[in-house]
Design an enzyme around this catalytic site. Structure first.
Site, PDB file in Angstrom:
ATOM      1  CG  HIS A 124      41.123  32.608  77.044  1.00 54.57           C
ATOM      2  ND1 HIS A 124      41.264  33.909  76.646  1.00 54.57           N
ATOM      3  CD2 HIS A 124      42.286  32.284  77.651  1.00 54.57           C
ATOM      4  CE1 HIS A 124      42.470  34.351  76.998  1.00 54.57           C
ATOM      5  NE2 HIS A 124      43.107  33.397  77.601  1.00 54.57           N
ATOM      6  CB  THR A 196      44.906  39.987  71.097  1.00 55.31           C
ATOM      7  OG1 THR A 196      44.893  39.888  72.528  1.00 55.31           O
ATOM      8  CG2 THR A 196      46.349  39.956  70.596  1.00 55.31           C
ATOM      9  CB  ALA A 239      40.595  40.398  61.521  1.00 55.13           C
TER      10      ALA A 239
HETATM   11  N1  APR Z   1      40.233  43.670  63.496  1.00 59.30           N
HETATM   12  C1  APR Z   1      41.380  43.545  64.234  1.00 59.30           C
HETATM   13  N2  APR Z   1      41.494  43.991  65.519  1.00 59.30           N
HETATM   14  C2  APR Z   1      40.418  44.607  66.058  1.00 59.30           C
HETATM   15  C3  APR Z   1      39.210  44.799  65.353  1.00 59.30           C
HETATM   16  C4  APR Z   1      39.153  44.281  64.020  1.00 59.30           C
HETATM   17  N3  APR Z   1      38.046  44.403  63.293  1.00 59.30           N
HETATM   18  N4  APR Z   1      38.316  45.443  66.171  1.00 59.30           N
HETATM   19  C5  APR Z   1      38.962  45.648  67.359  1.00 59.30           C
HETATM   20  N5  APR Z   1      40.221  45.154  67.283  1.00 59.30           N
HETATM   21  C6  APR Z   1      41.235  45.124  68.341  1.00 59.30           C
HETATM   22  C7  APR Z   1      41.130  46.222  69.378  1.00 59.30           C
HETATM   23  O1  APR Z   1      41.843  47.374  68.977  1.00 59.30           O
HETATM   24  C8  APR Z   1      41.747  45.568  70.611  1.00 59.30           C
HETATM   25  O2  APR Z   1      43.155  45.798  70.658  1.00 59.30           O
HETATM   26  O3  APR Z   1      41.020  43.914  69.058  1.00 59.30           O
HETATM   27  C9  APR Z   1      41.506  44.065  70.391  1.00 59.30           C
HETATM   28  C10 APR Z   1      40.482  43.440  71.335  1.00 59.30           C
HETATM   29  O4  APR Z   1      41.045  43.466  72.620  1.00 59.30           O
HETATM   30  P1  APR Z   1      40.222  42.865  73.869  1.00 59.30           P
HETATM   31  O5  APR Z   1      38.845  43.362  73.822  1.00 59.30           O
HETATM   32  O6  APR Z   1      41.040  43.151  75.073  1.00 59.30           O
HETATM   33  O7  APR Z   1      40.151  41.300  73.580  1.00 59.30           O
HETATM   34  P2  APR Z   1      41.282  40.200  73.807  1.00 59.30           P
HETATM   35  O8  APR Z   1      42.654  40.740  73.607  1.00 59.30           O
HETATM   36  O9  APR Z   1      40.897  39.024  73.031  1.00 59.30           O
HETATM   37  O10 APR Z   1      41.065  39.869  75.357  1.00 59.30           O
HETATM   38  C11 APR Z   1      41.766  38.815  75.921  1.00 59.30           C
HETATM   39  O11 APR Z   1      40.450  38.922  77.907  1.00 59.30           O
HETATM   40  O12 APR Z   1      38.399  39.296  78.762  1.00 59.30           O
HETATM   41  C12 APR Z   1      39.330  38.325  78.512  1.00 59.30           C
HETATM   42  O13 APR Z   1      39.013  36.021  78.171  1.00 59.30           O
HETATM   43  C13 APR Z   1      38.806  37.261  77.574  1.00 59.30           C
HETATM   44  O14 APR Z   1      39.932  36.190  75.738  1.00 59.30           O
HETATM   45  C14 APR Z   1      39.677  37.428  76.343  1.00 59.30           C
HETATM   46  C15 APR Z   1      40.927  38.050  76.899  1.00 59.30           C
END
Ligand code: APR
Length: 250
Positions: A124, A196, A239
């Site tokens: 991204h 994610t 993580a």
């Molecule tokens: N360790 C592991 N996982 C975690 C932690 C942590 N400390 N804190 C939160 N999470 C998890 C949450 O439970 C959630 O499932 O990380 C995830 C974050 O999800 P999103 O906020 O949706 O982020 P992501 O999956 O990276 O989003 C994908 O969406 O907005 C766009 O381009 C942006 O790259 C991003 C994409």
């Protein structure tokens, strides 16, 4: 380093014997470094800001100053942040075992790179990178470093806006990034899917591709994600807690 509990010990044996490991990361990977995720309730960026307004070309064109200001604040946050124990464990493993670990990240921060995973595949883009909004027609193309400072900076020659080097909604992924990620997912023996929600494609599809390629798929997430079904093992934790437990000493 035994006694982490059966799933961790079993996974460590799998990781010890794995010729190729692929790690797919999302915003949760950087949460313990103080960088907000996108969809976590209340704290997630998208619960406080409108993605269409702030993470799309239309939104940028509608209010360049607002969008640039928002990215400028996020850039400051990334510069102030430090890799957490999870990033560090991945970087250290890659140093100990060159060529065995491929990190594929949805994150636009540079924490994987700062922790030693220089070859991270960025799906991204890069929030710290500047790009022209319109492709520069001049040859050689104007350098964004020469842009007139402002909110956002603009080209002194043609007025072209500078925008952050991230993938906005509705935009294509960087050339070659998805192909490289697909190849890493297909060839890996173990895939760790860390932090994610699995809400955004095509990144979310990499877990299924790894599974169909015969890999053992592990999800690391304190909460359920939209791709938990693709996992052979789901570890409910963070993580920074679990990646050192899985990788340190291997
Ligand atoms: N360790 C592991 N996982 C975690 C932690 C942590 N400390 N804190 C939160 N999470 C998890 C949450 O439970 C959630 O499932 O990380 C995830 C974050 O999800 P999103 O906020 O949706 O982020 P992501 O999956 O990276 O989003 C994908 O969406 O907005 C766009 O381009 C942006 O790259 C991003 C994409």
């Amino acid at each position: 380093m035994s006694g982490h509990g059966a799933p961790i010990d079993e996974l460590r044996e799998r990781l010890r014997g794995a010729g190729s490991i692929c790690v797919l990361t999302g915003a949760g990977m950087s949460a313990e470094s103080g960088i907000a995720t996108f969809r976590d309730a209340l704290t997630g960026l998208w619960s406080r800001f409108d993605p269409a307004q702030l993470a799309s070309e239309e939104g940028f064109r509608a209010d360049p100053a607002l969008v640039w200001g928002w990215y400028a604040a996020r850039r400051d946050g990334v510069r102030r942040a430090a890799p957490n124990a999870g990033h560090v464990a991945l970087g250290a493993f890659a140093r100990r075992h060159p060529g065995r670990l491929t990190v594929v990240s949805q994150n636009v921060d540079d924490l994987h790179q700062r922790a030693g995973n220089a070859g991270t595949i960025r799906l991204h883009g890069d929030i710290l990178e500047d790009r022209w909004l319109e492709a520069c027609k001049r040859r050689p193309a104007c350098d964004t470093l020469t842009a007139t400072p402002g909110t956002p900076p603009r080209c002194a020659e043609c007025g072209n806006f500078v925008r952050p080097g991230v993938v906005w909604f509705g935009e294509m992924l960087p050339a070659g990034a998805l192909e490289a990620a697909d190849a890493a997912a297909e060839r890996c023996d173990v895939m760790l899917v860390v932090g994610t929600s699995g809400a955004v494609w095509p990144a979310a599809g990499l877990a299924g591709r790894a599974r169909r390629g015969g890999a053992h798929v592990v999800i690391v997430n304190p909460q359920p994600s939209e791709i938990d079904d693709e996992a052979h093992t789901v570890l409910r934790g963070t993580a920074a807690q679990l990646l050192p437990a899985l990788l340190d000493g291997l």
